[in-house]
Design an enzyme around this catalytic site. Structure first.
Site, short mmCIF file in Angstrom:
data_model
loop_
_atom_site.label_atom_id
_atom_site.label_comp_id
_atom_site.label_asym_id
_atom_site.label_seq_id
_atom_site.Cartn_x
_atom_site.Cartn_y
_atom_site.Cartn_z
N GLY A 1 -6.13 -6.11 7.36
CA GLY A 1 -6.55 -4.73 7.11
C GLY A 1 -7.72 -4.41 8.01
NE ARG A 2 -5.77 -3.10 11.83
CZ ARG A 2 -4.65 -3.75 11.50
NH1 ARG A 2 -4.08 -3.57 10.34
NH2 ARG A 2 -4.13 -4.62 12.34
CG ASP B 1 2.40 -0.10 7.51
OD1 ASP B 1 2.04 -1.28 7.48
OD2 ASP B 1 3.59 0.24 7.31
CB THR B 2 6.40 2.17 9.50
OG1 THR B 2 6.28 0.80 9.09
CG2 THR B 2 7.36 2.24 10.67
CB THR C 1 3.87 -8.17 9.48
OG1 THR C 1 2.46 -8.39 9.55
CG2 THR C 1 4.49 -9.16 8.52
CG ASN D 1 12.70 -2.69 7.86
OD1 ASN D 1 12.66 -1.48 8.05
ND2 ASN D 1 11.83 -3.33 7.10
CD GLN E 1 2.12 -11.91 10.92
OE1 GLN E 1 2.44 -11.93 9.73
NE2 GLN E 1 1.90 -10.78 11.57
N GLY F 1 0.36 -4.64 17.13
CA GLY F 1 -0.16 -5.87 17.73
C GLY F 1 0.79 -6.50 18.73
N1 ATP Z 1 -3.62 -10.39 21.73
C1 ATP Z 1 -2.45 -10.71 21.19
N2 ATP Z 1 -1.59 -11.53 21.83
C2 ATP Z 1 -0.38 -11.84 21.28
N3 ATP Z 1 0.04 -11.37 20.09
C3 ATP Z 1 -0.78 -10.54 19.42
C4 ATP Z 1 -2.06 -10.16 19.92
N4 ATP Z 1 -2.64 -9.32 19.00
C5 ATP Z 1 -1.75 -9.19 17.98
N5 ATP Z 1 -0.65 -9.92 18.25
C6 ATP Z 1 0.55 -10.00 17.40
O1 ATP Z 1 0.55 -8.84 16.55
C7 ATP Z 1 0.74 -9.24 15.19
C8 ATP Z 1 -0.07 -8.35 14.27
O2 ATP Z 1 0.30 -7.04 14.58
P1 ATP Z 1 -0.43 -5.86 13.77
O3 ATP Z 1 -1.90 -6.01 13.86
O4 ATP Z 1 0.19 -4.59 14.20
O5 ATP Z 1 0.05 -6.24 12.31
P2 ATP Z 1 -0.68 -5.79 10.95
O6 ATP Z 1 -1.01 -4.35 11.06
O7 ATP Z 1 -1.76 -6.72 10.63
O8 ATP Z 1 0.42 -6.05 9.91
P3 ATP Z 1 1.65 -5.08 9.64
O9 ATP Z 1 2.60 -5.36 10.74
O10 ATP Z 1 2.14 -5.48 8.32
O11 ATP Z 1 1.10 -3.69 9.71
C9 ATP Z 1 0.29 -10.67 15.10
O12 ATP Z 1 1.07 -11.33 14.12
C10 ATP Z 1 0.56 -11.23 16.50
O13 ATP Z 1 1.83 -11.85 16.55
C1 LIG Z 2 8.54 -3.87 3.51
C2 LIG Z 2 7.78 -3.42 4.71
O1 LIG Z 2 6.49 -3.10 4.36
C3 LIG Z 2 8.40 -2.19 5.31
O2 LIG Z 2 9.78 -2.30 5.35
C4 LIG Z 2 7.90 -1.94 6.71
O3 LIG Z 2 8.28 -0.64 7.12
C5 LIG Z 2 6.42 -1.94 6.78
O4 LIG Z 2 5.79 -1.29 6.00
C6 LIG Z 2 5.80 -2.69 7.89
O5 LIG Z 2 4.41 -2.71 7.77
MG MG Z 3 -0.07 -2.64 10.78
#
Ligand code: ATP
Ligand SMILES: C[C@H](O)[C@H](O)[C@@H](O)C(=O)CO
Ligand code: MG
Length: 491
Positions: free
Chosen positions: A14-15, A235-236, A257, A294, A302, A401
């Site tokens: 989270g941020r 979030d998407t 993720t 999806n 991860q 990410g």
């Molecule tokens: N500098 C980097 N180099 C390589 N991979 C990275 C880097 N920064 C992030 N990632 C990849 O991005 C992923 C996280 O992406 P992001 O921050 O969008 O996810 P999140 O917002 O924490 O979770 P969600 O996808 O549930 O929103 C990490 O698991 C990693 O695999």
């Molecule tokens: C279950 C997941 O949260 C969902 O399918 C996806 O859209 C998502 O929210 C990714 O962060």
């Molecule tokens: Mg995210």
């Protein structure tokens, strides 16, 4: 100059991002970041929702200590999960994660009573075993009877902060309970899982003002005066708002993720082809639809990284992957065995053995297999998306990410034969901010918002490499067909 805060909570982290519009550019600063994740307690996987709320207040205190006394704030999180709130206004228990095993078999059980075609025609939403519909189907009936409000995660956080309860529609659509035509929770579907429509607070559009953070929190924390805006709380949905796509032939890939690959539509596409390919019509901001698939995403990496005791950063794993030969092992990344296994490394290795392929063992080999197969899956889905929508896709905008992974960006461009535009990696938080700015009048609309994004953040462009990996995608599609054929025969 107005200050905006995006609270963006993904499944892995989270941020709190602070944003201002300065000299025609969006300035974004990460103020606070925290780990997110679920804990197994008594056989179920629970999100630590009180911890998330504490972290939000910690971030707000940091902003106040920066000398900022007033902010607008929006909250976005992952989808489908919810909190049951009793008549006393308190949660009955922590929310259970969508990766919990309680919904195994729920789709078959529910769709033996209501056909998949019936549900998809009503909702246009994909069949994922973790959808809210199936979680409620397996929910403890006594708990449901004691429930005054069913609040989606971001709506629950907004409720705790302000005391006001709403259901924001982009995230509500992920429940697979919204009726596309009525624009409401479907009565039959609600009844089929023992809930009533009015247990969900009234639906609101993205961009609605929710209210001010309650006085009681100002007594406990030294935080700015905070007005909460109900943004695109899935979030998407925020990520798509924050994706600087242009023209009519672009697709988005929200890479985190999960990998969510699709196109922004003005009308839903819930026909037979979309149904057959399990594409979804999640509601977007401002009356749009997020027609997407999806894909298991970087969750797989991860888990591998965690099993390696987080010894390597993602950047280091990505660098190691570039040293490994490509396409040694094919995997169907959407195979359910990757959903939440005890050991992701063993699951990948067993899969390779069962299919008589190279078995990855080093961190670099494991990362390469994951990147190769995500890129192949993306390329295959882009071609399917183009076919279902009967229009060419010439650009894939990758955000999140995953957009930091140059190897995957380039592989996807070459395998799919499309231009890849990578960034911004914090598109979710940026989309959250853009909706707040549209509500405050500082930005006219999403088109203007995307122009602001393009002018504010460095985007990287990738073109297909000529005569490289010729025939690999066809081999991958043949592999998927053979695997799916064998699994059907095995049933
Ligand atoms: N500098 C980097 N180099 C390589 N991979 C990275 C880097 N920064 C992030 N990632 C990849 O991005 C992923 C996280 O992406 P992001 O921050 O969008 O996810 P999140 O917002 O924490 O979770 P969600 O996808 O549930 O929103 C990490 O698991 C990693 O695999
Ligand atoms: C279950 C997941 O949260 C969902 O399918 C996806 O859209 C998502 O929210 C990714 O962060
Ligand atoms: Mg995210």
């Amino acid at each position: 100059m107005k200050a905006y805060v995006a609270v963006d909570v993904g499944a892995s982290s989270g941020r709190l991002m602070l944003a201002k519009k300065v000299d025609g550019k969006l300035e974004l600063k990460e103020v606070h970041r925290f780990k997110n994740g679920f804990k197994e307690i008594n056989g179920h996987d629970y999100w630590q929702i009180d911890h998330i709320i504490d972290e939000i207040f910690t971030g707000l205190e940091k902003i106040k200590h920066m000398g900022i006394s007033q902010v607008d704030l929006g909250i976005d999180t992952w989808a489908v999960d919810y909190v049951l709130v009793g008549n006393d206004g308190q949660k009955l228990h922590d929310p259970i994660s969508y990766r919990d095993k309680r919904t195994e078999g729920a789709i078959n059980a529910l769709t033996s009573k209501l056909s998949k075609q019936y549900i998809y025609e009503k909702t246009g939403i994909q069949f994922q075993t973790f959808n809210t519909l199936y979680q409620l189907y397996t929910e403890d009936k006594d708990n449901l009877a004691k429930t005054d409000k069913i609040l989606m995660i971001p709506d629950y956080i907004g409720y705790v902060l302000t005391g006001n309860a709403v259901t924001e529609e982009t995230n509500a659509s992920t429940t697979q309970m919204l009726n596309l035509r009525q624009g409401l929770f479907d009565k039959d579907l609600a009844k089929s899982v023992n809930v009533s429509q009015d247990q969900f607070p009234h639906l609101v559009d993205a961009g609605t003002v929710l209210g001010s953070v309650s006085h009681k929190w100002h007594v406990k924390y030294d935080i700015p005066e905070t007005e909460v805006i109900t943004v695109a709380t899935h979030d998407t949905a925020s990520a798509v708002v924050g994706t600087p796509g242009k023209g009519d032939n672009w697709a988005f890939l929200s890479s985190g993720t999960w990998s969510l690959l699709g196109a922004e539509l003005n009308v839903p596409e819930n026909g037979l082809d979309a149904f057959a390919e399990n594409y979804t019509n999640e509601w977007g901001a401002y009356g749009t639809y997020r027609f997407l698939k999806n894909i298991m995403g970087l969750w797989i990496l991860q888990c591998v990284r965690h099993e390696l005791n987080d010894r390597y950063s993602f950047k280091e794993l990505a660098a190691q992957a570039t040293q490994v030969a490509p396409f040694q092992t094919f995997i169907d990344v959407n195979d359910t065995r990757f959903t939440n296994p005890k050991s992701m490394i063993q699951t990948i290795q067993n899969y390779a053995r069962e299919t008589n392929q190279f078995v990855p063992t080093t961190p670099g080999e494991l990362t390469r297999v994951i990147y190769d197969n995500l890129s192949l899956y993306y390329a295959n889905e882009i071609h399917k998306l183009s076919g279902i929508l009967s229009k060419p896709i010439d650009t894939l905008n990758i955000v999140g990410g995953g957009s930091n992974v140059e190897l995957m960006n380039q592989l996807t461009s070459t395998l799919a034969g499309v231009e890849v535009v990578a960034g911004p990696s914090e598109a979710t938080a940026i989309g959250n901010i853009i909706v707040q700015m549209i509500t405050s009048g500082e930005v006219d609309n999403v088109v203007a918002g995307r122009k602001l994004i393009e002018n504010s953040f460095g985007l990287k462009h990738y073109q297909p490499e000529a005569n490289k990996y010729v025939g690999v995608l066809d081999r991958y599609c043949d592999f998927l067909s053979s695997i799916h054929h064998e699994s059907k025969e095995a049933v």
